[in-house]
Design an enzyme around this catalytic site. Sequence first.
Site, PDB file in Angstrom:
ATOM      1  N   SER A 124       0.838  -1.198   0.000  1.00 22.65           N
ATOM      2  CA  SER A 124       0.000   0.000   0.000  1.00 22.65           C
ATOM      3  C   SER A 124       0.874   1.249   0.000  1.00 22.65           C
ATOM      4  O   SER A 124       1.970   1.252   0.575  1.00 22.65           O
ATOM      5  CB  SER A 124      -0.868  -0.009   1.268  1.00 22.65           C
ATOM      6  OG  SER A 124      -1.477   1.244   1.448  1.00 22.65           O
ATOM      7  N   TYR A 148      -1.561  -0.680  10.715  1.00 29.71           N
ATOM      8  CA  TYR A 148      -1.827  -1.323   9.421  1.00 29.71           C
ATOM      9  C   TYR A 148      -0.667  -1.064   8.454  1.00 29.71           C
ATOM     10  O   TYR A 148      -0.138  -1.986   7.823  1.00 29.71           O
ATOM     11  CB  TYR A 148      -3.141  -0.779   8.838  1.00 29.71           C
ATOM     12  CG  TYR A 148      -3.332  -1.110   7.380  1.00 29.71           C
ATOM     13  CD1 TYR A 148      -3.573  -2.416   6.970  1.00 29.71           C
ATOM     14  CD2 TYR A 148      -3.249  -0.109   6.397  1.00 29.71           C
ATOM     15  CE1 TYR A 148      -3.727  -2.727   5.624  1.00 29.71           C
ATOM     16  CE2 TYR A 148      -3.402  -0.411   5.055  1.00 29.71           C
ATOM     17  CZ  TYR A 148      -3.638  -1.719   4.675  1.00 29.71           C
ATOM     18  OH  TYR A 148      -3.781  -2.025   3.347  1.00 29.71           O
ATOM     19  N   LYS A 152       2.368  -3.670   6.585  1.00 26.43           N
ATOM     20  CA  LYS A 152       2.718  -3.751   5.153  1.00 26.43           C
ATOM     21  C   LYS A 152       4.225  -3.553   4.973  1.00 26.43           C
ATOM     22  O   LYS A 152       4.857  -4.253   4.187  1.00 26.43           O
ATOM     23  CB  LYS A 152       1.948  -2.692   4.353  1.00 26.43           C
ATOM     24  CG  LYS A 152       0.461  -2.955   4.266  1.00 26.43           C
ATOM     25  CD  LYS A 152       0.165  -4.180   3.412  1.00 26.43           C
ATOM     26  CE  LYS A 152      -1.299  -4.534   3.377  1.00 26.43           C
ATOM     27  NZ  LYS A 152      -1.563  -5.856   2.816  1.00 26.43           N
ATOM     28  N   ASN A 198     -13.171   4.654   4.311  1.00 28.79           N
ATOM     29  CA  ASN A 198     -12.633   5.345   3.138  1.00 28.79           C
ATOM     30  C   ASN A 198     -13.711   6.202   2.484  1.00 28.79           C
ATOM     31  O   ASN A 198     -14.907   6.012   2.714  1.00 28.79           O
ATOM     32  CB  ASN A 198     -12.071   4.336   2.127  1.00 28.79           C
ATOM     33  CG  ASN A 198     -10.825   3.629   2.658  1.00 28.79           C
ATOM     34  OD1 ASN A 198     -10.740   2.419   2.624  1.00 28.79           O
ATOM     35  ND2 ASN A 198      -9.870   4.386   3.154  1.00 28.79           N
TER      36      ASN A 198
HETATM   37  P1  NAD Z   1     -10.762  -7.258   1.592  1.00 24.58           P
HETATM   38  O1  NAD Z   1     -10.876  -7.269   3.069  1.00 24.58           O
HETATM   39  O2  NAD Z   1     -11.965  -6.953   0.789  1.00 24.58           O
HETATM   40  O3  NAD Z   1     -10.164  -8.655   1.084  1.00 24.58           O
HETATM   41  C1  NAD Z   1      -9.244  -9.391   1.824  1.00 24.58           C
HETATM   42  C2  NAD Z   1      -9.662 -10.860   1.768  1.00 24.58           C
HETATM   43  O4  NAD Z   1      -8.730 -11.611   2.523  1.00 24.58           O
HETATM   44  C3  NAD Z   1     -11.040 -11.104   2.354  1.00 24.58           C
HETATM   45  O5  NAD Z   1     -11.813 -11.901   1.480  1.00 24.58           O
HETATM   46  C4  NAD Z   1     -10.756 -11.856   3.669  1.00 24.58           C
HETATM   47  O6  NAD Z   1     -11.782 -12.766   3.987  1.00 24.58           O
HETATM   48  C5  NAD Z   1      -9.437 -12.538   3.347  1.00 24.58           C
HETATM   49  N1  NAD Z   1      -8.608 -12.792   4.524  1.00 24.58           N
HETATM   50  C6  NAD Z   1      -8.260 -11.920   5.511  1.00 24.58           C
HETATM   51  N2  NAD Z   1      -7.472 -12.528   6.409  1.00 24.58           N
HETATM   52  C7  NAD Z   1      -7.283 -13.810   5.969  1.00 24.58           C
HETATM   53  C8  NAD Z   1      -6.564 -14.933   6.469  1.00 24.58           C
HETATM   54  N3  NAD Z   1      -5.890 -14.867   7.619  1.00 24.58           N
HETATM   55  N4  NAD Z   1      -6.600 -16.079   5.754  1.00 24.58           N
HETATM   56  C9  NAD Z   1      -7.292 -16.188   4.601  1.00 24.58           C
HETATM   57  N5  NAD Z   1      -8.002 -15.143   4.084  1.00 24.58           N
HETATM   58  C10 NAD Z   1      -7.994 -13.971   4.763  1.00 24.58           C
HETATM   59  O7  NAD Z   1      -9.574  -6.238   1.229  1.00 24.58           O
HETATM   60  P2  NAD Z   1      -9.217  -5.588  -0.175  1.00 24.58           P
HETATM   61  O8  NAD Z   1      -9.660  -4.196  -0.170  1.00 24.58           O
HETATM   62  O9  NAD Z   1      -9.640  -6.489  -1.262  1.00 24.58           O
HETATM   63  O10 NAD Z   1      -7.624  -5.579  -0.042  1.00 24.58           O
HETATM   64  C11 NAD Z   1      -6.845  -6.668  -0.509  1.00 24.58           C
HETATM   65  C12 NAD Z   1      -5.410  -6.452  -0.078  1.00 24.58           C
HETATM   66  O11 NAD Z   1      -4.965  -5.189  -0.595  1.00 24.58           O
HETATM   67  C13 NAD Z   1      -5.214  -6.383   1.431  1.00 24.58           C
HETATM   68  O12 NAD Z   1      -3.993  -7.013   1.742  1.00 24.58           O
HETATM   69  C14 NAD Z   1      -5.137  -4.899   1.719  1.00 24.58           C
HETATM   70  O13 NAD Z   1      -4.373  -4.617   2.855  1.00 24.58           O
HETATM   71  C15 NAD Z   1      -4.454  -4.380   0.457  1.00 24.58           C
HETATM   72  N6  NAD Z   1      -4.765  -2.961   0.167  1.00 24.58           N
HETATM   73  C16 NAD Z   1      -6.062  -2.564   0.087  1.00 24.58           C
HETATM   74  C17 NAD Z   1      -6.351  -1.215  -0.168  1.00 24.58           C
HETATM   75  C18 NAD Z   1      -7.780  -0.736  -0.238  1.00 24.58           C
HETATM   76  O14 NAD Z   1      -8.003   0.484  -0.210  1.00 24.58           O
HETATM   77  N7  NAD Z   1      -8.778  -1.600  -0.360  1.00 24.58           N
HETATM   78  C19 NAD Z   1      -5.312  -0.298  -0.339  1.00 24.58           C
HETATM   79  C20 NAD Z   1      -4.009  -0.751  -0.279  1.00 24.58           C
HETATM   80  C21 NAD Z   1      -3.737  -2.105  -0.019  1.00 24.58           C
HETATM   81  C1  UD1 Z   2      -6.816   5.698   4.148  1.00 23.21           C
HETATM   82  C2  UD1 Z   2      -5.862   5.247   5.250  1.00 23.21           C
HETATM   83  C3  UD1 Z   2      -4.629   4.628   4.590  1.00 23.21           C
HETATM   84  C4  UD1 Z   2      -5.048   3.483   3.624  1.00 23.21           C
HETATM   85  C5  UD1 Z   2      -6.020   4.041   2.579  1.00 23.21           C
HETATM   86  C6  UD1 Z   2      -6.520   3.002   1.583  1.00 23.21           C
HETATM   87  C7  UD1 Z   2      -6.246   6.764   7.163  1.00 23.21           C
HETATM   88  C8  UD1 Z   2      -5.687   7.887   7.970  1.00 23.21           C
HETATM   89  N1  UD1 Z   2      -5.508   6.400   6.092  1.00 23.21           N
HETATM   90  O1  UD1 Z   2      -6.140   6.606   3.393  1.00 23.21           O
HETATM   91  O2  UD1 Z   2      -3.764   4.106   5.571  1.00 23.21           O
HETATM   92  O3  UD1 Z   2      -3.921   2.973   2.959  1.00 23.21           O
HETATM   93  O4  UD1 Z   2      -7.150   4.608   3.284  1.00 23.21           O
HETATM   94  O5  UD1 Z   2      -7.248   2.005   2.243  1.00 23.21           O
HETATM   95  O6  UD1 Z   2      -7.282   6.204   7.473  1.00 23.21           O
HETATM   96  N2  UD1 Z   2     -12.471  11.677   3.667  1.00 23.21           N
HETATM   97  C9  UD1 Z   2     -13.472  12.518   4.082  1.00 23.21           C
HETATM   98  N3  UD1 Z   2     -14.562  11.967   4.689  1.00 23.21           N
HETATM   99  C10 UD1 Z   2     -14.698  10.624   4.892  1.00 23.21           C
HETATM  100  C11 UD1 Z   2     -13.653   9.755   4.444  1.00 23.21           C
HETATM  101  C12 UD1 Z   2     -12.553  10.324   3.848  1.00 23.21           C
HETATM  102  O7  UD1 Z   2     -13.377  13.741   3.919  1.00 23.21           O
HETATM  103  O8  UD1 Z   2     -15.695  10.184   5.460  1.00 23.21           O
HETATM  104  C13 UD1 Z   2     -11.292  12.268   2.991  1.00 23.21           C
HETATM  105  C14 UD1 Z   2      -9.983  12.021   3.710  1.00 23.21           C
HETATM  106  O9  UD1 Z   2      -9.736  13.009   4.661  1.00 23.21           O
HETATM  107  C15 UD1 Z   2      -8.989  12.042   2.526  1.00 23.21           C
HETATM  108  C16 UD1 Z   2      -9.810  11.473   1.363  1.00 23.21           C
HETATM  109  O10 UD1 Z   2     -11.172  11.638   1.717  1.00 23.21           O
HETATM  110  O11 UD1 Z   2      -8.648  13.369   2.216  1.00 23.21           O
HETATM  111  C17 UD1 Z   2      -9.536  10.002   1.102  1.00 23.21           C
HETATM  112  O12 UD1 Z   2      -9.716   9.272   2.319  1.00 23.21           O
HETATM  113  P1  UD1 Z   2      -9.636   7.675   2.360  1.00 23.21           P
HETATM  114  O13 UD1 Z   2     -10.496   7.106   1.293  1.00 23.21           O
HETATM  115  O14 UD1 Z   2      -9.905   7.253   3.758  1.00 23.21           O
HETATM  116  O15 UD1 Z   2      -8.128   7.338   1.949  1.00 23.21           O
HETATM  117  P2  UD1 Z   2      -6.733   7.802   2.601  1.00 23.21           P
HETATM  118  O16 UD1 Z   2      -6.936   8.949   3.513  1.00 23.21           O
HETATM  119  O17 UD1 Z   2      -5.780   8.002   1.486  1.00 23.21           O
END
Ligand code: NAD
Ligand code: UD1
Length: 335
Positions: A124, A148, A152, A198
């Site tokens: 991430s 978190y 990573k 988010n």
């Molecule tokens: P998600 O929670 O929707 O998907 C993760 C999946 O992993 C789920 O289906 C969950 O059931 C499974 N899981 C969790 N722990 C497990 C375990 N111990 N064993 C087996 N399965 C397990 O999350 P996502 O948004 O699809 O994210 C996927 C990956 O990308 C994650 O590693 C997350 O940290 C990373 N990531 C996500 C974002 C985001 O904004 N969504 C941003 C950056 C990185």
């Molecule tokens: C958040 C996480 C980051 C993670 C990323 C993707 C925090 C502090 N950071 O980042 O670690 O990698 O999500 O999963 O939680 N916002 C609002 N109102 C809301 C929600 C968000 O104004 O209800 C704003 C935030 O202040 C930011 C933008 O929207 O400016 C995006 O927020 P978000 O989607 O949570 O992503 P990140 O802040 O980048």
Amino acid sequence: MNIMITGGCGYIGSHVTISLEKLGHNITIYDNFSNSNKDQIKRLDLICTSNIDYICADITDTKSLKNILKDKKIESVVHMAGLKYVGDSESDPISYYENNVSGTISLLKAMNECEIKNLVFSSSATVYGEPEYLPIDENHSTSPISVYGRTKLYVENILKDLSLSDPDWSIICLRYFNPAGAHHSGFIGEEITSKSENLFPTIGKVLSGITPSLKVYGRDYQTHDGTGIRDYIHVSDLSEGHAMSVEYVNNNKGIENINLGRGHGYSVLEVIKSFEKITKKKIPYEFAEFRSGDISSSFADVTKAKQILGWIATRDLDDMCKSMWYYDQNKDSIF
Ligand code: NAD
Ligand code: UD1
């Protein structure tokens, strides 16, 4: 190729499954369904033309992983399983270290013993912490500000040491910026849960009436409209980046960290405006205090992804809002 996707039933994993299956790969999903629903199987089966194997198990179970890797003759792994909620990670660090760090070590042990050394890992952009300059390239310092984010970065460091110890490993750590949107079918998208913090899922809660209005965190950032700027990337672009990464790890050795973003940021107010245009609904919002740990602006330098993978994001903010809205309207119609 036979590919195992850990966390393949999650939000991003299900889209990655679709991209890889479309290219003709045989997919085994390994997921404990701790943050996904078994309905996801029906949804994926509606979109995919070949059979996907679904294994309900935990990545901390090394023995089970070894059995699956051997049985399915896996050649490459996309490791996406993990816990992802920042707030949750602060209140329950042990679970986050256990799932994200110990879980990855368990997977690496199983892969090593089975001589499978091709890995794409979901990292991430949160590993960078407060940006020192923009756009953020992969050489930017790393200093995550949440539990978190630290899970990573620890995993990235473990993978670096592993690669140094054994040149047969081929690893890509994908540093995602802000994934958003949904598959164009309207069958697959991000589930909105009580833990979702988010921006996109929170706007989803407002649009569906779960929350009366959106809190915009901060109005005095040094940005063109005072609200926070992020590099939102369509989940389908992101999943295509994974498909290209799988291809790369099969043909190259060593380890690379690669940003996946659009290389362009949008403010919170711009995201609201795009949703209002697409849904033709007013999104009520109010300004609130800065959210703890938030930064002003973050967007990626995506040169490396283009050079190494030949990948570039093609979908824009409107595409992200449109697809999320379509999914929210359509998701229950298939059952
Ligand atoms: P998600 O929670 O929707 O998907 C993760 C999946 O992993 C789920 O289906 C969950 O059931 C499974 N899981 C969790 N722990 C497990 C375990 N111990 N064993 C087996 N399965 C397990 O999350 P996502 O948004 O699809 O994210 C996927 C990956 O990308 C994650 O590693 C997350 O940290 C990373 N990531 C996500 C974002 C985001 O904004 N969504 C941003 C950056 C990185
Ligand atoms: C958040 C996480 C980051 C993670 C990323 C993707 C925090 C502090 N950071 O980042 O670690 O990698 O999500 O999963 O939680 N916002 C609002 N109102 C809301 C929600 C968000 O104004 O209800 C704003 C935030 O202040 C930011 C933008 O929207 O400016 C995006 O927020 P978000 O989607 O949570 O992503 P990140 O802040 O980048």
